[in-house]
Design a protein around this motif. Sequence first.
Motif, PDB file in Angstrom:
ATOM      1  N   HIS A  20      66.258  32.687  63.303  1.00 40.93           N
ATOM      2  CA  HIS A  20      66.651  33.739  63.548  1.00 40.93           C
ATOM      3  C   HIS A  20      68.064  33.852  63.207  1.00 40.93           C
ATOM      4  N   SER A  77      58.165  35.914  69.722  1.00 42.25           N
ATOM      5  CA  SER A  77      58.129  37.197  68.400  1.00 42.25           C
ATOM      6  C   SER A  77      59.625  36.519  67.231  1.00 42.25           C
ATOM      7  N   LYS A  80      58.456  34.633  64.416  1.00 38.08           N
ATOM      8  CA  LYS A  80      57.728  35.389  63.080  1.00 38.08           C
ATOM      9  C   LYS A  80      58.530  36.226  62.778  1.00 38.08           C
ATOM     10  N   LEU A  81      59.646  36.527  62.735  1.00 35.27           N
ATOM     11  CA  LEU A  81      60.847  37.406  62.203  1.00 35.27           C
ATOM     12  C   LEU A  81      60.004  37.448  59.877  1.00 35.27           C
ATOM     13  N   SER A  86      57.693  34.189  57.674  1.00 32.53           N
ATOM     14  CA  SER A  86      58.297  33.959  59.017  1.00 32.53           C
ATOM     15  C   SER A  86      57.684  31.873  58.062  1.00 32.53           C
ATOM     16  N   PHE A  89      55.266  30.936  60.823  1.00 33.91           N
ATOM     17  CA  PHE A  89      54.785  32.194  61.128  1.00 33.91           C
ATOM     18  C   PHE A  89      53.233  31.661  60.271  1.00 33.91           C
ATOM     19  N   ASN A 121      52.377  39.251  59.466  1.00 37.22           N
ATOM     20  CA  ASN A 121      53.379  38.872  59.269  1.00 37.22           C
ATOM     21  C   ASN A 121      54.307  39.916  60.426  1.00 37.22           C
ATOM     22  N   TYR A 125      54.820  40.697  64.609  1.00 36.86           N
ATOM     23  CA  TYR A 125      56.054  40.100  65.143  1.00 36.86           C
ATOM     24  C   TYR A 125      56.120  41.565  65.948  1.00 36.86           C
ATOM     25  N   GLU A 128      54.157  41.433  69.053  1.00 32.77           N
ATOM     26  CA  GLU A 128      54.767  40.223  70.438  1.00 32.77           C
ATOM     27  C   GLU A 128      56.009  41.590  70.529  1.00 32.77           C
TER      28      GLU A 128
END
Length: 217
Positions: A20, A77, A80-81, A86, A89, A121, A125, A128
């Motif tokens: 992120h 989370s 897992k963006l 991601s 992920f 994905n 995300y 979560e």
Amino acid sequence: MRTTPFYDAWLFLTGRTGEHEASGIGWLLTGLFLVLLGASIWIACKNWLQDPAQRTKGPLATWFMRVMIGAMWFQGSIWKLPLPVSGGFRAAITPIGEYAAFDFHRWIANNIFIPLLPVINPMVYLTELSLAVTFILGFLVRPMGVIGMLFATHLWLGLYRQPEEWPWLYVFLIFVQGFFVVTNAGKSLGLDAVIARRPFGPFAGDGLLARAYRKVT
């Protein structure tokens, strides 16, 4: 070099490490987390002032543990963006295809999860992130706690044979969220307690949403 796990977690939660940071939206995630944390404290204070039964060690301890598990889901989370997929992920899903406890689970990972990562994905995300919001605010904790238990069960069985994993870690996470379900942790200084005491908006009256909410909480 890591300093302490608490400071390291804070850096991650406030958008200064991980994928992120590179995406340029770390400040948005920082703002979201701080808003959720502030709202949780405000809700807890509101409960504390309005309900003497909330002014004991039990609700306070439950609130603290619930918020911490919510922070854990928030941190989980972040990596897992879907940007659009991601890398973290993808790296987490791939071992399930090799180390899952059951053949059908490995088949699902290799033939459904991995080919459909651009679809799965964002779903993971958002789920979560919803768990994080639920636990931090204490809203719809019982039904979302069940979903959290299922998520943890998927990880437990999916990584069961991976040598570096400790299966009990996921079992403990299942137990903690099961505790939230059994004790209705949203009613310990949470939004569920506020709504139960003084229903408002769509949660008041005898409408479909109000009845559904009362049934699941």
